[in-house]
Design a protein around this motif. Structure first.
Motif, short mmCIF file in Angstrom:
data_model
loop_
_atom_site.label_atom_id
_atom_site.label_comp_id
_atom_site.label_asym_id
_atom_site.label_seq_id
_atom_site.Cartn_x
_atom_site.Cartn_y
_atom_site.Cartn_z
N ARG A 187 0.81 36.63 -27.47
CA ARG A 187 0.72 35.19 -27.30
C ARG A 187 -0.60 34.69 -27.90
NH1 ARG A 187 0.01 34.92 -20.68
NH2 ARG A 187 -2.15 35.72 -20.58
N ARG A 240 -4.81 35.88 -31.07
CA ARG A 240 -3.55 36.40 -30.55
C ARG A 240 -3.85 37.58 -29.63
NH1 ARG A 240 1.41 36.86 -34.66
NH2 ARG A 240 0.61 34.73 -34.94
N TYR A 292 4.33 32.23 -27.81
CA TYR A 292 4.66 33.64 -27.60
C TYR A 292 5.41 34.17 -28.81
CZ TYR A 292 3.10 33.54 -22.78
OH TYR A 292 2.32 33.45 -21.65
#
Length: 121
Positions: free
Chosen positions: A37, A44, A94
């Motif tokens: 995510r 990330r 996500y």
């Protein structure tokens, strides 16, 4: 390999969502799958991953006990992320990924387009 993530949305804190990731294309190989995510302004980060066989999984400490990763036994090309007890800090895009089971995004060869999860307080 093409990955299609879905299931994101807007939910109140304490609620649940289930994300799905469907793989298509070159699926003859048994890929390990992961979820990552990325929140605005942040890097990330790893969320969870699962072995191609479904027998082994790993979780980030921040989601352990709340999120569950699984894959369809009949069709190992679909992976799920059940997210319970959601918190505002879970808000992010996500991404699902296919490759080598790892917490490191660099070991995944293919990435989906991402699905937005927004948790309101």
């Amino acid at each position: 390999v093409q990955l299609q993530a879905s299931g994101g949305g807007l939910v109140q804190a304490g609620g649940s969502l289930r994300l799905s990731c469907a793989a298509s294309g070159r699926t003859s190989r048994d890929w390990d799958m992961g979820w990552f995510r990325q929140a605005p302004g942040k890097e990330r980060e790893f969320v969870a991953c699962i072995r191609w066989s479904g027998g082994t999984s790993l979780y980030a400490d921040s989601v352990k006990g709340r999120f569950t990763i699984s894959r369809n036994n009949a069709n190992k090309n679909t992976v799920y992320l059940q997210m319970n007890s959601l918190k505002p800090e879970d808000t992010a895009v996500y991404y699902c990924a296919a490759g080598q089971m790892s917490r490191r995004p660099g070991l995944y060869d293919y990435w989906g387009q991402g699905t937005q999860v927004t948790v309101s307080s």
